[in-house]
Design a protein around this motif. Structure first.
Motif, PDB file in Angstrom:
ATOM      1  N   ARG A  21       0.848  -1.180   0.000  1.00 12.40           N
ATOM      2  CA  ARG A  21       0.000   0.000   0.000  1.00 12.40           C
ATOM      3  C   ARG A  21       0.888   1.237   0.000  1.00 12.40           C
ATOM      4  NH1 ARG A  21      -4.626  -2.267  -1.596  1.00 12.40           N
ATOM      5  NH2 ARG A  21      -5.233  -4.008  -0.243  1.00 12.40           N
ATOM      6  N   SER A  22       0.565   2.179  -0.860  1.00 16.33           N
ATOM      7  CA  SER A  22       1.386   3.387  -0.940  1.00 16.33           C
ATOM      8  C   SER A  22       0.774   4.503  -0.115  1.00 16.33           C
ATOM      9  CB  SER A  22       1.528   3.840  -2.396  1.00 16.33           C
ATOM     10  OG  SER A  22       0.266   4.158  -2.948  1.00 16.33           O
ATOM     11  N   GLN A  24       1.535   7.668  -0.926  1.00 19.62           N
ATOM     12  CA  GLN A  24       1.337   8.701  -1.934  1.00 19.62           C
ATOM     13  C   GLN A  24       0.625   8.108  -3.150  1.00 19.62           C
ATOM     14  OE1 GLN A  24       2.163  11.927  -1.529  1.00 19.62           O
ATOM     15  NE2 GLN A  24       2.881  11.441   0.543  1.00 19.62           N
ATOM     16  N   SER A  26      -0.242   7.074  -6.890  1.00 18.15           N
ATOM     17  CA  SER A  26       0.632   6.706  -8.000  1.00 18.15           C
ATOM     18  C   SER A  26       0.698   7.817  -9.034  1.00 18.15           C
ATOM     19  CB  SER A  26       0.122   5.423  -8.667  1.00 18.15           C
ATOM     20  OG  SER A  26       0.824   5.166  -9.869  1.00 18.15           O
ATOM     21  N   GLU A  55      12.690  -2.538  -6.205  1.00 20.82           N
ATOM     22  CA  GLU A  55      12.059  -2.037  -4.990  1.00 20.82           C
ATOM     23  C   GLU A  55      12.014  -3.105  -3.902  1.00 20.82           C
ATOM     24  OE1 GLU A  55      11.728   1.043  -4.727  1.00 20.82           O
ATOM     25  OE2 GLU A  55      12.206   1.311  -6.846  1.00 20.82           O
ATOM     26  N   GLN A  83      10.118   3.865   3.448  1.00 22.40           N
ATOM     27  CA  GLN A  83       8.696   4.116   3.242  1.00 22.40           C
ATOM     28  C   GLN A  83       8.439   4.664   1.844  1.00 22.40           C
ATOM     29  OE1 GLN A  83       5.877   3.348   5.099  1.00 22.40           O
ATOM     30  NE2 GLN A  83       5.038   3.944   3.100  1.00 22.40           N
ATOM     31  N   GLU A  84       9.315   5.540   1.369  1.00 20.14           N
ATOM     32  CA  GLU A  84       9.161   6.039   0.007  1.00 20.14           C
ATOM     33  C   GLU A  84       9.354   4.916  -1.003  1.00 20.14           C
ATOM     34  OE1 GLU A  84      11.576   9.439  -0.806  1.00 20.14           O
ATOM     35  OE2 GLU A  84      10.232  10.775   0.301  1.00 20.14           O
ATOM     36  N   ASP A  87       6.270   3.015  -1.471  1.00 18.24           N
ATOM     37  CA  ASP A  87       5.387   3.611  -2.475  1.00 18.24           C
ATOM     38  C   ASP A  87       5.751   3.089  -3.859  1.00 18.24           C
ATOM     39  OD1 ASP A  87       4.132   5.095  -0.525  1.00 18.24           O
ATOM     40  OD2 ASP A  87       5.179   6.958  -0.991  1.00 18.24           O
ATOM     41  N   HIS A  88       7.048   3.070  -4.155  1.00 19.70           N
ATOM     42  CA  HIS A  88       7.505   2.577  -5.458  1.00 19.70           C
ATOM     43  C   HIS A  88       7.101   1.114  -5.653  1.00 19.70           C
ATOM     44  CE1 HIS A  88      11.021   5.704  -5.433  1.00 19.70           C
ATOM     45  NE2 HIS A  88       9.831   6.263  -5.372  1.00 19.70           N
ATOM     46  N   ALA A  90       4.554  -0.408  -4.385  1.00 18.69           N
ATOM     47  CA  ALA A  90       3.117  -0.472  -4.675  1.00 18.69           C
ATOM     48  C   ALA A  90       2.821  -0.002  -6.094  1.00 18.69           C
ATOM     49  CB  ALA A  90       2.352   0.379  -3.663  1.00 18.69           C
ATOM     50  N   TRP A  91       3.472   1.071  -6.507  1.00 23.08           N
ATOM     51  CA  TRP A  91       3.208   1.604  -7.859  1.00 23.08           C
ATOM     52  C   TRP A  91       3.589   0.602  -8.941  1.00 23.08           C
ATOM     53  CZ3 TRP A  91       6.077   6.895  -6.877  1.00 23.08           C
ATOM     54  CH2 TRP A  91       5.344   7.626  -5.928  1.00 23.08           C
TER      55      TRP A  91
END
Length: 206
Positions: A21-22, A24, A26, A55, A83-84, A87-88, A90-91
């Motif tokens: 789960r991100s 931010q 996508s 990732e 954490q960033e 996001d990657h 998840a994207w």
């Protein structure tokens, strides 16, 4: 240390077996899926699988380094970067699903290898650990740049994700330098590049 180990184990399980789960949205959000030929869709899927593997490895590296360091400031820095990278993760997973493709079958192997490398770097010193982060992010940025030229130009959604990831990786490399990264010797950089080549070539298909 026990708490850190449990946190690392939790990250490994979530990275490998849960749907990421991100925090931010996508960069591909709101972008219509392009009409791609089967060959183009397969090519985009292969590149996004490679990026997803990167990732997975990033989660392993940052988690291992955060587990070992005694510097609480550095630990927070590593976990924020992780954490960033989540996001990657998840994207890229979302793009794989949209393209009808799958993650690498060898993700547990990639995670385990990257975790061990992160532990080894962190055991040398915090500066060496940061140097490894810098070089890793620089090499990832170079791969992402090549993908911007190789992805089908009409696949705007994948291109948006890759461009944002590249910007974030460059920022992570700069942050590592600012935090006191120790430049790695050329032979180590070459070895890292060779290992990355094996990984990306294999992940393109598997």
């Amino acid at each position: 240390m026990q708490d850190r180990f449990l946190q690392a184990a939790d990250t490994a399980l979530r990275t490998l077996f849960a749907t990421p789960r991100s925090a931010q949205p996508s960069p591909a959000a709101g972008t219509a899926e392009a009409e791609l030929s089967p060959q183009e869709k397969k090519l985009s899927g292969a590149y996004m699988r490679v990026n997803h593997v990167g990732e997975v490895c990033a989660q392993a590296l940052y988690t291992a380094q955060a587990m070992v360091t005694r510097d609480e400031g550095l630990r927070r820095h590593l976990l924020e970067a992780a954490q960033e990278e989540m996001d990657h993760l998840a994207w890229t997973r979302e793009r794989l699903a949209a393209l009808g493709d799958r993650p690498s079958l060898l993700n547990p192997l990639w995670f385990g290898g990257a975790f061990l490398i992160g532990l080894a770097a962190a055991k040398v010193s915090d500066q060496a650990s940061l140097g490894f982060v810098e070089e890793t992010e620089n090499q990832v940025s170079a791969h992402l740049q090549s993908h911007l030229h190789r992805l089908p130009p009409q696949d705007a959604a994948s291109l948006a994700v890759v461009a944002r990831m590249k910007a974030d990786e460059e920022r992570h490399a700069d942050a590592a330098v600012d935090a006191g990264a120790l430049p790695l010797p050329p032979p180590v950089k070459s070895l890292m590049a060779a290992a990355a080549k094996v990984m990306t070539t294999t992940a393109h298909y598997l």
